[in-house]
Design a protein around this motif. Structure first.
Motif, short mmCIF file in Angstrom:
data_model
loop_
_atom_site.label_atom_id
_atom_site.label_comp_id
_atom_site.label_asym_id
_atom_site.label_seq_id
_atom_site.Cartn_x
_atom_site.Cartn_y
_atom_site.Cartn_z
N LEU A 194 8.77 1.61 -19.60
CA LEU A 194 9.18 2.91 -20.12
C LEU A 194 10.26 2.79 -21.18
N THR A 195 11.03 1.71 -21.16
CA THR A 195 12.08 1.53 -22.16
C THR A 195 11.70 0.49 -23.21
N ASP A 196 10.46 0.05 -23.20
CA ASP A 196 10.00 -0.98 -24.14
C ASP A 196 9.66 -0.35 -25.49
N PRO A 197 10.39 -0.68 -26.56
CA PRO A 197 10.10 -0.09 -27.87
C PRO A 197 8.70 -0.40 -28.39
N LYS A 198 8.05 -1.41 -27.85
CA LYS A 198 6.72 -1.77 -28.32
C LYS A 198 5.63 -0.88 -27.73
N VAL A 199 5.96 -0.14 -26.69
CA VAL A 199 5.01 0.81 -26.13
C VAL A 199 4.92 1.99 -27.09
N PRO A 200 3.71 2.50 -27.35
CA PRO A 200 3.55 3.59 -28.31
C PRO A 200 4.59 4.70 -28.12
N ARG A 201 5.26 5.03 -29.22
CA ARG A 201 6.34 6.01 -29.18
C ARG A 201 5.85 7.38 -28.69
N GLN A 202 4.66 7.81 -29.13
CA GLN A 202 4.15 9.10 -28.73
C GLN A 202 4.06 9.22 -27.22
N PHE A 203 3.60 8.15 -26.59
CA PHE A 203 3.48 8.16 -25.13
C PHE A 203 4.86 8.25 -24.48
N ARG A 204 5.81 7.45 -24.94
CA ARG A 204 7.14 7.47 -24.34
C ARG A 204 7.82 8.82 -24.53
N GLU A 205 7.61 9.45 -25.67
CA GLU A 205 8.20 10.77 -25.91
C GLU A 205 7.58 11.82 -24.99
N MET A 206 6.28 11.71 -24.74
CA MET A 206 5.63 12.65 -23.84
C MET A 206 6.16 12.49 -22.42
N VAL A 207 6.34 11.25 -21.98
CA VAL A 207 6.86 11.01 -20.63
C VAL A 207 8.30 11.50 -20.53
N ARG A 208 9.09 11.25 -21.56
CA ARG A 208 10.49 11.71 -21.56
C ARG A 208 10.56 13.23 -21.47
N ALA A 209 9.78 13.92 -22.30
CA ALA A 209 9.82 15.38 -22.31
C ALA A 209 9.42 15.95 -20.95
N SER A 210 8.40 15.39 -20.33
CA SER A 210 7.96 15.91 -19.04
C SER A 210 8.98 15.62 -17.95
N HIS A 227 21.31 1.90 -17.63
CA HIS A 227 19.89 2.27 -17.58
C HIS A 227 19.15 1.84 -18.84
N GLU A 228 19.48 0.67 -19.33
CA GLU A 228 18.85 0.18 -20.56
C GLU A 228 17.44 -0.36 -20.32
N ASP A 229 17.15 -0.80 -19.09
CA ASP A 229 15.85 -1.41 -18.82
C ASP A 229 15.01 -0.60 -17.84
N HIS A 230 15.46 0.60 -17.51
CA HIS A 230 14.67 1.46 -16.61
C HIS A 230 15.10 2.91 -16.82
N VAL A 231 14.37 3.82 -16.18
CA VAL A 231 14.66 5.25 -16.27
C VAL A 231 14.95 5.78 -14.87
N HIS A 232 16.04 6.53 -14.76
CA HIS A 232 16.45 7.14 -13.49
C HIS A 232 16.13 8.63 -13.54
N VAL A 233 15.48 9.13 -12.48
CA VAL A 233 15.23 10.57 -12.35
C VAL A 233 15.70 11.03 -10.98
N ASP A 234 16.28 12.23 -10.92
CA ASP A 234 16.67 12.79 -9.63
C ASP A 234 16.67 14.30 -9.69
N LEU A 250 13.54 4.46 -28.16
CA LEU A 250 13.91 3.49 -29.20
C LEU A 250 12.71 3.10 -30.05
N GLU A 251 13.04 2.73 -31.28
CA GLU A 251 12.03 2.24 -32.21
C GLU A 251 11.85 0.73 -32.03
N PRO A 252 10.66 0.21 -32.33
CA PRO A 252 10.48 -1.25 -32.31
C PRO A 252 11.45 -1.92 -33.28
N ALA A 253 11.86 -3.13 -32.98
CA ALA A 253 12.85 -3.83 -33.80
C ALA A 253 12.36 -4.00 -35.22
#
Length: 276
Positions: A194-210, A227-234, A250-253
């Motif tokens: 979820l925090t990997d910049p190489k994963v398509p940005r559109q997908f990560r933004e959709m997951v973040r928004a939801s 929380h640089e390498d994972h996402v916390h939800v509560d 994040l954007e890919p390097a």
């Protein structure tokens, strides 16, 4: 036989007859009393069996109904696979009401999304996770032409302070009200961080928004350094319904500006603990 003897004999017979009648009457009374006692016993309802005793999260015993909670009935009614969980006693405010062991979430098409390892959560929070995966994350996966196959449980119930700081306020993890997620697994075996910049940005933004729409706290890269390498939800409850959504997509390097590449990275943190 003399008259005295006859009278005596007659008296004995009279006395014997009286004794027999008395004994017969007493036996009848005894039978009636026994029948009355049996009827009374049948008419008095017996108390209900005591429910099984469980131990709450703070270690104090309390009585609980053996039947599954309404939440667990909903979860296991076609949304998920969840079993009651026993929580070991914890200090302070640690403890989970109606704890479950969430093993999998079932999608609308009955596809199974494994939770690895199974997460120990408050049932109401497990229900929120199930809704999120079924209604938001699984449809978002479709932009990648794949299906959702699993979710990584980086941390669920854990009796500790926030960010593992000694003396800090108890984390929502200590209440079974939080989940840390590092990656998702697709049905084809691909793992998406979820925090990997190489994963398509559109997908990560959709997951973040939801996630920010579903949960009251969302922490990822750029939040607090934990929380640089994972996402916390509560689902922390705050005054006036205040919510926190801090997750930088994040954007890919290789796509980042050259100036950003020139900025030296901070020194690695020693034994970086998991977040909230």
């Amino acid at each position: 036989m003399t008259r005295f003897a006859a009278v005596a004999a007659g008296g004995c017979r009279i006395e014997s007859s009286w004794q027999a009648a008395a004994l017969h009457a007493l036996s009848g009374v005894a039978i009636l009393l026994a029948l009355g006692a049996a009827a009374a016993a049948e008419s008095v309802p017996l108390p209900r069996p005591r429910p099984a005793q469980i131990v709450s999260g703070n270690g104090s015993p309390k009585e609980a109904e053996t039947a599954a909670s309404a939440c667990r009935l909903r979860l296991n009614g076609g949304w998920a696979v969840a079993a009651p969980a026993e929580i070991p006693p914890g200090p302070g405010e640690c403890g989970v009401e109606d704890a479950v062991r969430l093993e999998a979430v079932l999608l609308a098409d009955r596809a199974r999304v494994a939770v690895s390892p199974p997460a120990i959560l408050r049932c109401s929070f497990a229900e929120a996770i199930a809704h999120w995966l079924r209604e938001d994350v699984a449809p978002a996966i479709h932009v990648l032409d794949a299906g959702l196959g699993g979710i990584d449980d980086y941390a669920s119930y854990d009796c500790r302070g926030r960010n593992r700081v000694v003396g800090a306020k108890v984390s929502e993890h200590g209440k079974g009200n939080a989940l840390d997620i590092r990656s998702l697994k697709l049905s084809n075996g691909t793992v998406l961080g979820l925090t990997d910049p190489k994963v398509p940005r559109q997908f990560r933004e959709m997951v973040r928004a939801s996630a920010c729409a579903r949960f009251t706290t969302v922490l990822g890269p750029g939040s607090d350094g934990y929380h640089e390498d994972h996402v916390h939800v509560d689902l922390a409850e705050r005054h006036s319904g205040y919510r926190i959504c801090q997750w930088d997509v994040l954007e890919p390097a290789e796509d980042a500006p050259e100036a950003a590449a020139a900025v030296p990275l901070p020194r690695p943190r020693p034994a970086a603990p998991r977040g909230r």
